[in-house]
Design an enzyme around this catalytic site. Structure first.
Site, PDB file in Angstrom:
ATOM      1  N   PRO A  43       0.829  -1.219   0.000  1.00  0.00           N
ATOM      2  CA  PRO A  43       0.000   0.000   0.000  1.00  0.00           C
ATOM      3  C   PRO A  43       0.860   1.265   0.000  1.00  0.00           C
ATOM      4  O   PRO A  43       1.801   1.383   0.774  1.00  0.00           O
ATOM      5  CB  PRO A  43      -0.816  -0.108   1.292  1.00  0.00           C
ATOM      6  CG  PRO A  43      -0.209  -1.209   2.081  1.00  0.00           C
ATOM      7  CD  PRO A  43       0.629  -2.037   1.182  1.00  0.00           C
ATOM      8  N   GLU A  44       0.520   2.155  -0.880  1.00  0.00           N
ATOM      9  CA  GLU A  44       1.214   3.437  -0.977  1.00  0.00           C
ATOM     10  C   GLU A  44       0.248   4.557  -0.596  1.00  0.00           C
ATOM     11  O   GLU A  44      -0.900   4.281  -0.258  1.00  0.00           O
ATOM     12  CB  GLU A  44       1.720   3.644  -2.415  1.00  0.00           C
ATOM     13  CG  GLU A  44       2.741   2.615  -2.869  1.00  0.00           C
ATOM     14  CD  GLU A  44       4.107   2.816  -2.213  1.00  0.00           C
ATOM     15  OE1 GLU A  44       4.317   3.884  -1.594  1.00  0.00           O
ATOM     16  OE2 GLU A  44       4.953   1.917  -2.305  1.00  0.00           O
TER      17      GLU A  44
END
Ligand code: ZN
Length: 278
Positions: free
Chosen positions: A2-3
């Site tokens: 996840p960014e």
């Protein structure tokens, strides 16, 4: 992994359902995440309304009057929202935040198979959460108006490392993961190997614009997955913008037709067009 866009989409998915509701209990089934989940959260927070769900970098900040819960998704974490009593927890469902709703309960459930995520507590007495050790060194937010060409150039002036490294470090601007670094440097027409201090006002301006555009597109792409955050099933709900260079080594550049190159910088893959990026 996840960014920033995934975290922002998570925030947008959860906030309208949870802000203003009172926390009823924090159920911790596995304390050993990246750092131990503190004990006694229910005692600290039961009956407290969630004032706001904010984001700083890749951290979600759950703001309550007595303090802030700081959560991070690590390598594989995700939050899912259950609008009623959730199903029995699975093996990787480590934490439930249970809220009281007029029609029963709403539960935000943290799932994290690899357990590199985190859930930490920052009491109000310790001051603003922005001063927490994990947050204090973060660079400016990419959509903050203070992030402009002049700011970027000033912050790059004494940085001799390649611009890609500086973007990934996160102390100048947050939110640029490995994929987004390649993509935004391509859009800005900047060779990822360029020593950061060589970027003048024009390239800095192009980089600011490109970075915002790439992240905004990724967040928008995630917007269509918002409902995946609600309910029991579904994958982790990650998404990505359509990459123009990342993962496309040997394919023709969509602008000039030259072959996209892959190099390794700091043990991470970088993709770029040798003709468009200087
Ligand atoms: Zn090209």
């Amino acid at each position: 992994m996840p960014e920033l866009p995934e975290v922002e989409v998570t925030r947008r998915a959860l906030a309208p359902y949870l802000e203003g509701l009172s926390l009823r209990a924090v159920h911790v089934r596995q304390r050993r995440l990246r750092w131990p989940v503190p004990a006694g959260l229910t005692g600290l927070l039961a009956g407290q309304p969630l004032l706001q769900l904010q984001r700083r970098g890749k951290y979600l900040l759950w703001q309550f009057a007595p303090g802030t819960l700081i959560s991070h998704l690590g390598m594989s974490g995700s939050w899912r929202l259950h609008l009623h009593q959730p199903p029995p927890p699975g093996k990787h469902d480590h934490v439930d935040l249970e809220f009281a709703a007029h029609d029963g309960v709403r539960v935000a459930r943290l799932t994290d198979p690899r357990r590199f995520g985190a859930l930490l507590w920052h009491p109000r007495q310790r001051g603003a959460v922005e001063r927490h050790a994990l947050l204090a060194a973060l660079g400016v937010e990419p959509f903050d108006p203070r992030f402009d060409a002049a700011y970027l150039q000033a912050r790059l002036r004494d940085r001799r490392a390649p611009i890609k490294h500086v973007l990934l470090a996160g102390d100048v601007v947050v939110g640029v993961g490995n994929i987004y670094a390649s993509e935004c440097l391509f859009r800005a027409g900047i060779d990822p190997r360029t020593p950061a201090h060589r970027l003048g006002p024009q390239r800095c301006a192009r980089l600011v614009a490109a970075l915002r555009a790439v992240l905004a597109e990724a967040i928008e792409a995630g917007g269509s997955t918002l409902r995946d955050f609600i309910g029991a099933d579904g994958g982790a709900g990650y998404f990505m913008l359509k990459a123009q260079v990342y993962g496309r080594a040997g394919w023709p550049c969509c602008v000039c037709g030259a072959r996209i190159r892959r190099i390794v910088q700091g043990q991470r893959a970088t993709y770029f067009c040798p003709r468009c990026q200087r």
